[in-house]
Design an enzyme around this catalytic site. Structure first.
Site, PDB file in Angstrom:
ATOM      1  N   HIS A  22       0.578   4.081  -2.833  1.00  0.00           N
ATOM      2  CA  HIS A  22       0.205   5.471  -2.527  1.00  0.00           C
ATOM      3  C   HIS A  22       1.322   6.454  -2.868  1.00  0.00           C
ATOM      4  O   HIS A  22       1.056   7.618  -3.142  1.00  0.00           O
ATOM      5  CB  HIS A  22      -0.218   5.604  -1.061  1.00  0.00           C
ATOM      6  CG  HIS A  22      -1.613   5.139  -0.814  1.00  0.00           C
ATOM      7  ND1 HIS A  22      -2.422   5.626   0.181  1.00  0.00           N
ATOM      8  CD2 HIS A  22      -2.370   4.205  -1.452  1.00  0.00           C
ATOM      9  CE1 HIS A  22      -3.610   5.022   0.149  1.00  0.00           C
ATOM     10  NE2 HIS A  22      -3.585   4.144  -0.823  1.00  0.00           N
ATOM     11  N   TRP A  30     -10.375  -8.695   2.723  1.00  0.00           N
ATOM     12  CA  TRP A  30     -11.144  -9.030   1.522  1.00  0.00           C
ATOM     13  C   TRP A  30     -11.165 -10.549   1.279  1.00  0.00           C
ATOM     14  O   TRP A  30     -12.032 -11.051   0.612  1.00  0.00           O
ATOM     15  CB  TRP A  30     -10.526  -8.355   0.290  1.00  0.00           C
ATOM     16  CG  TRP A  30     -10.664  -6.873   0.229  1.00  0.00           C
ATOM     17  CD1 TRP A  30     -11.676  -6.185  -0.388  1.00  0.00           C
ATOM     18  CD2 TRP A  30      -9.776  -5.877   0.754  1.00  0.00           C
ATOM     19  NE1 TRP A  30     -11.465  -4.835  -0.271  1.00  0.00           N
ATOM     20  CE2 TRP A  30     -10.306  -4.610   0.419  1.00  0.00           C
ATOM     21  CE3 TRP A  30      -8.575  -5.910   1.470  1.00  0.00           C
ATOM     22  CZ2 TRP A  30      -9.696  -3.407   0.777  1.00  0.00           C
ATOM     23  CZ3 TRP A  30      -7.959  -4.719   1.818  1.00  0.00           C
ATOM     24  CH2 TRP A  30      -8.517  -3.488   1.487  1.00  0.00           C
ATOM     25  N   ARG A  63       0.834  -1.213   0.000  1.00  0.00           N
ATOM     26  CA  ARG A  63       0.000   0.000   0.000  1.00  0.00           C
ATOM     27  C   ARG A  63       0.868   1.263   0.000  1.00  0.00           C
ATOM     28  O   ARG A  63       0.542   2.259  -0.655  1.00  0.00           O
ATOM     29  CB  ARG A  63      -0.952  -0.030   1.214  1.00  0.00           C
ATOM     30  CG  ARG A  63      -1.945   1.091   1.226  1.00  0.00           C
ATOM     31  CD  ARG A  63      -3.089   0.860   2.226  1.00  0.00           C
ATOM     32  NE  ARG A  63      -3.781   2.106   2.473  1.00  0.00           N
ATOM     33  CZ  ARG A  63      -3.735   2.779   3.623  1.00  0.00           C
ATOM     34  NH1 ARG A  63      -3.064   2.310   4.649  1.00  0.00           N
ATOM     35  NH2 ARG A  63      -4.376   3.918   3.752  1.00  0.00           N
TER      36      ARG A  63
END
Ligand code: HEM
Length: 358
Positions: free
Chosen positions: A119, A258, A115
């Protein structure tokens, strides 16, 4: 990462989690002839050629310039012209820290490193050439304080000792190398990498609002990702990274993983999106979906847009049916993401790092 360790990680997450228990074990991964295979999946093609090439590249790169500090042999060797094997050493260090620090979250810093790399890169604007992974400007406020970046300090702090050990690498190259390492070490596809990013100062921080808003749907996703230069297929391929990790109520406000194996890269995000029945979660937080069967998995409104939109859905179906296709397309698109706006030297080559524990 050996299969047993993967299982241990998932089990540890189950034992220690105060969140609803996950109810299915990850698919077993096992080694065969030095390559990773899933019991329910075909072998990846082309791997052996890649390794032959990587070893060749390593051999060619041998002999980066090293010298010793003035106090002689006891000093730390310094690298002045880093080569392939110097970057492989950084990769190995990140991989070994991933192994050491198994107490974090679901058992790995891997997802939060992915991540961070995303980002850092996903602020790119193709019109102005601003943003992107060249600069590592998330080290500074205001970018570090942007809502979308909440929680990424954990990833930046994880990498500080690596930066201290290899001070010659820029933060910008290090963060992307960490993303590459995390994906490969979590049994994902091979991600070719090239260095060449330079750190920039606070003045290069990007404005807030360049990263996607999870409460929104397809129009917003297209606005955000077209701005970076991606098409619909690429948007869907990138979103498959949500096989990894979880949402944290104290970061994004959303909560839950998820997939049932959040530290192993698979195409399960697409399979679950299509196969499970999803309903609004009844809770005191932002609107998100939960799976009807176990109520232990989640989808963001932005994830659900991938099956609400016809064009996106066709790609979700393809990737759900074919893990090998997903791995190939994911590798291609994440290399593109990680390189947006980076002024690489002409003819610079991409390298393939040898996984350590995958
Ligand atoms: C499509 C638009 C996207 C939206 C709206 C979105 C949104 C989010 C949100 C809200 C979280 C939870 C953060 C937290 O609470 O800790 C998250 C986590 C994550 N995202 Fe995305 N994301 C998107 C695309 C991507 C892409 C393109 C990648 C990588 C290629 C990615 C990789 C991840 C990973 C690995 C995590 C888990 C982090 C962890 O476990 O700490 N996401 N995303």
């Amino acid at each position: 990462m050996a299969a047993s360790r993967t299982a241990t990680r998932t089990l540890r997450a189950l034992r220690t989690s105060t969140r609803p228990a996950l109810t299915a074990a990850p698919r077993a991964a096992f080694r065969q002839g030095g390559r990773r295979l899933y019991s329910s999946e075909p072998a990846k093609s082309g791997g052996s050629n890649i390794w032959a090439w990587a070893i060749g590249a390593g051999a060619l790169g041998a002999g980066g310039l090293w010298y010793l500090n003035q106090d002689g042999a006891s000093a730390t060797p310094k690298v002045v012209a880093p080569k392939f094997e110097d970057y492989q050493a950084v990769y190995n260090e990140i991989a070994s820290r991933l192994e050491e620090k198994e107490d974090y979250d679901d058992g790995s810093y891997g997802p939060v490193l992915v991540r961070l790399a995303w980002h850092a890169s996903g602020t790119y604007d193709k019109e102005t050439g601003t943003g992107g992974s060249n600069g590592a400007t998330m080290r500074f406020a205001p970018e570090s304080d942007h809502g979308a970046n909440a929680g990424l300090k954990a990833a930046r702090d994880f990498l500080e000792p690596v930066k201290a050990k290899f001070p010659w690498i820029s933060y910008s190259d290090l963060w992307i190398l960490a993303g590459v390492c995390a994906i490969q070490e979590m049994q994902g596809p091979t991600i070719p990498y090239r260095p060449g990013r330079q750190d920039r100062d606070v003045a290069a921080c990007t404005p807030d609002g360049r990263l996607p808003d999870a409460t929104q749907a397809q129009d917003h996703l297209r606005n955000i990702f077209y701005r970076m230069g991606f098409n619909d297929q690429e948007i869907v391929a990138l979103a498959g990274a949500h096989a990894l990790g979880r949402c944290h109520a104290d970061r994004s406000g959303f909560d839950g993983p998820w997939t049932f194996s959040p530290t192993v890269m698979t195409n399960d995000f697409y399979r679950l999106l299509l196969d499970e029945k999803w309903q609004w979660k009844k809770w005191n937080g932002p609107k998100q979906y939960e799976d009807k069967k176990t109520k232990s998995l989640m989808m963001l409104p932005a994830d659900m847009a991938l099956i609400q939109d016809k064009t996106f859905k066709q790609w979700v179906q393809k990737y759900a049916a074919d893990n090998e296709l997903f791995f190939q397309d994911f590798s291609n698109v994440i290399v593109k993401l990680f390189e947006l706006g980076v002024p690489f030297a002409e003819n610079s080559e991409r390298w393939v790092f040898k996984p350590v524990n995958a």
